[in-house]
Write a protein that holds these residues in place. Structure first.
Motif, PDB file in Angstrom:
ATOM      1  N   HIS A 262     -58.177-101.335  58.220  1.00 59.43           N
ATOM      2  CA  HIS A 262     -57.133-102.311  57.900  1.00 59.43           C
ATOM      3  C   HIS A 262     -56.674-103.092  59.128  1.00 59.43           C
ATOM      4  CE1 HIS A 262     -57.211-100.866  53.856  1.00 59.43           C
ATOM      5  NE2 HIS A 262     -57.247 -99.636  54.354  1.00 59.43           N
ATOM      6  N   CYS A 272     -57.374-107.625  50.698  1.00 60.77           N
ATOM      7  CA  CYS A 272     -57.723-106.200  50.820  1.00 60.77           C
ATOM      8  C   CYS A 272     -56.895-105.374  49.841  1.00 60.77           C
ATOM      9  CB  CYS A 272     -57.462-105.756  52.256  1.00 60.77           C
ATOM     10  SG  CYS A 272     -57.849-104.031  52.571  1.00 60.77           S
ATOM     11  N   CYS A 274     -55.097-102.996  50.464  1.00 61.93           N
ATOM     12  CA  CYS A 274     -53.816-102.581  51.045  1.00 61.93           C
ATOM     13  C   CYS A 274     -52.761-103.658  50.869  1.00 61.93           C
ATOM     14  CB  CYS A 274     -53.983-102.261  52.530  1.00 61.93           C
ATOM     15  SG  CYS A 274     -54.255-103.711  53.555  1.00 61.93           S
ATOM     16  N   CYS A 279     -58.683-107.816  56.319  1.00 64.40           N
ATOM     17  CA  CYS A 279     -58.921-106.506  56.940  1.00 64.40           C
ATOM     18  C   CYS A 279     -60.424-106.308  57.157  1.00 64.40           C
ATOM     19  CB  CYS A 279     -58.420-105.385  56.031  1.00 64.40           C
ATOM     20  SG  CYS A 279     -56.640-105.370  55.819  1.00 64.40           S
TER      21      CYS A 279
HETATM   22 ZN   LIG Z   1     -56.387-103.643  54.289  1.00 68.37          ZN
END
Ligand SMILES: [Zn+2]
Length: 421
Positions: A262, A272, A274, A279
Motif C-alpha cells: 500500500h 486499491c 484499501c 498503491c
Molecule cells: Zn492500497
C-alpha cells in the motif's frame, strides 16, 4: 505483586525464569542429559538444577528415562532426562481466501495432524467483479475451533494441553490486539480473532498475517536456512512483506509493519482495496497480472489469451511459459514492480535474504529474473552486496507451517536461549 514489594523480588523471579529457560533448553537441545551435567554446563548449583528439573517434570515438559550407562565418577550411573515433545501441543491455523488449513504440532514443532477444508463463504455467488459474500467471522472461527478439537482427538491425544495457537489471516492484522483489521478476500474488518479463538480453545492465541507466517516458515524450514534477518515478499492476491530480525517478526506499534503493497507509486492511478489510489499492489499482484493482460487485449494486441473468455493470473503465467509475447511482457512488468518492492525492503532492512513467496512465486524465473534486475537497479549498492533473492521453497505449505512455528515461538518461555557454536 504488591507495589511495596522490594525490587529484589522481581529480580529473583527474572533469574528463576532465566535459569528455568536455560535448563529446559539444555534438555531440549542436548538431551538426554543428567542433572549433574546440566549443573556443569550451566554452572548453576546442583540443588538449584534439581529444583528446576522437579518443576519441569511436574509440568510434563521433561521426563526421566532411566540411568545412563556409566558414571563419570565411577559411582551409580545418573538418571538421564529428556524433553517430552508430546507434553503439549501447538496449533497452527491458516484461514486462506479459498482454503483453511489446520496443523497440530508437538512441543518440538513436528506435525502430528492436519485438516483442510474450503473456507466457508455462505450466500449466493456474487456477480462477476463484486467482492465475495462475507461469511460470519464468528461462525468461521467456531468451525475452526471444532476442527482443531477434532484433529487433536483424531491424533489420539484427547485432552492434550494446547500451549499456544498461531492464527494466520490473509490481510492486515494487529498482533498486539489479536484483531484482523482488514481482510478484503474474506470480507472481514476488525474481527477480534484472538479473543474468539482463545475463548473457544482455552489457550493463548497469536494472530499474524500470511506474509509474516511465511517468512518464519521459510526462515526455519525453507529457503531461509535460518539466516534470521530475512524479508519475505508475499505476492498473491495482495502484496505485503514479512520482516524478520534475528528470526523474530517485526510488527511495529500497530502490527501493520511490512504492508508495503500500500505504498504509493507515482504515475499509477489504479484504485486499491484499501481505499487509496496508486498503491504498489495494484500493479504487483495476481489481480494486477489479469488487469494488465486485459488491457493489452483491449488495445488489440495479438495473444493466445484472446481465445479464452475468462482467465486468471495462473493462465497468464502459463501462456507466458508457452512463449506468448503479451503474457510474457505482462509477467515481466509485474516482476519489475515486485523488484521495486524488493529494493525498498533491501534498503530499509538490509536483510541477508529476500524470499519471494505467495502464489506468484510459483511463476518462477519469468517473474524472478526481471524482479532481480529491477531490485539491483533500485537498491543501494552496499545493501545489495551479499543479499540474495530466492523463491519460496515451501510453496502453499508456508502459511500453515508458519502458524505452527509462530505458536511454538510464543509458547516457549519468554527468555529464549540461543546456543552458538
Ligand atoms: Zn492500497
Amino acid at each position: 505483586m504488591r507495589s511495596d514489594e522490594p525490587r529484589r523480588g522481581a529480580d529473583h523471579n527474572v533469574m528463576r525464569e532465566v535459569n528455568r529457560s536455560l535448563v529446559l533448553a539444555l534438555v531440549k537441545e542436548g538431551g538426554p542429559v543428567s542433572r549433574a551435567s546440566i549443573a556443569r554446563s550451566t554452572t548453576l548449583a546442583k540443588p538449584t538444577v534439581s529444583a528446576i528439573v522437579d518443576e519441569l517434570i511436574a509440568d510434563g515438559l521433561v521426563r526421566e528415562i532411566g540411568p545412563g550407562s556409566t558414571a563419570v565418577s565411577g559411582g551409580r550411573p545418573p538418571i538421564l532426562l529428556e524433553f517430552n515433545a508430546r507434553s503439549q501441543l501447538v496449533v497452527g491455523v491458516h484461514i486462506g481466501a479459498r482454503r483453511t488449513a489446520i496443523a497440530i504440532g508437538d512441543a518440538a514443532g513436528e506435525e502430528i495432524a492436519r485438516r483442510e477444508f474450503p473456507t466457508p463463504r455462505p450466500g449466493a455467488a456474487p456477480p462477476a467483479g463484486a467482492p465475495p459474500a462475507p461469511a460470519d467471522p464468528r461462525a468461521v472461527l467456531r468451525l475452526v475451533a471444532t476442527e482443531v478439537r477434532a484433529a487433536i482427538a483424531g491424533a489420539g491425544l484427547p485432552g492434550a494441553k494446547i500451549a499456544a495457537v498461531g492464527a494466520v489471516l490473509p490481510g492486515l492484522t494487529d498482533f498486539h490486539t489479536g484483531v484482523c483489521l482488514l481482510a478484503p478476500n474474506l470480507g472481514w474488518r476488525d474481527v477480534p480473532v484472538r479473543d474468539i479463538l482463545a475463548a473457544e480453545l482455552g489457550a493463548p492465541v497469536y494472530v499474524h498475517n500470511a506474509g509474516q507466517a511465511a517468512a518464519v516458515a521459510e526462515n526455519l524450514e525453507g529457503a531461509g536456512e535460518r539466516v534470521g534477518d530475512l524479508a519475505l515478499l508475499y505476492a498473491g492476491t495482495g502484496l505485503s512483506a514479512g520482516i524478520l530480525s534475528d528470526g523474530r517478526v517485526f510488527h511495529g506499534v500497530g502490527g501493520t509493519a511490512g504492508e508495503i503493497g500500500h505504498n504509493a507509486v507515482p504515475g499509477i492511478d489504479e484504485p486499491c482495496n484499501c481505499g487509496n489510489i496508486g498503491c504498489l499492489e495494484t500493479v504487483a499482484s495476481g489481480p494486477a497480472i489479469v488487469r494488465a493482460a486485459r488491457r493489452a487485449l483491449a488495445a488489440g494486441e495479438a495473444s493466445a489469451l484472446a481465445e479464452v473468455d475468462e482467465f486468471d493470473a495462473r493462465d497468464v503465467a502459463a501462456a507466458a511459459q508457452a512463449g506468448d509475447d503479451v503474457a510474457g511482457r505482462v509477467i515481466a512488468g509485474v516482476g519489475e514492480h515486485l523488484g521495486l518492492a524488493a529494493s525498498w525492503l533491501i534498503n530499509a532492512y538490509n536483510p541477508a535474504l529476500v524470499v519471494v513467496g505467495g502464489g506468484l512465486a510459483a511463476i518462477g524465473d519469468l517473474l524472478l529474473d526481471p524482479l532481480r534486475a529491477a531490485a539491483a537497479r533500485h537498491a543501494l549498492s552496499p545493501a545489495l552486496r551479499g543479499v540474495e533473492i530466492r523463491a519460496s521453497v515451501l510453496g502453499p505449505d508456508a502459511e500453515v507451517r508458519g502458524a505452527v512455528l509462530l505458536a511454538l515461538q510464543h509458547s516457549e518461555t519468554y527468555y529464549r536461549v540461543v546456543f552458538r557454536a
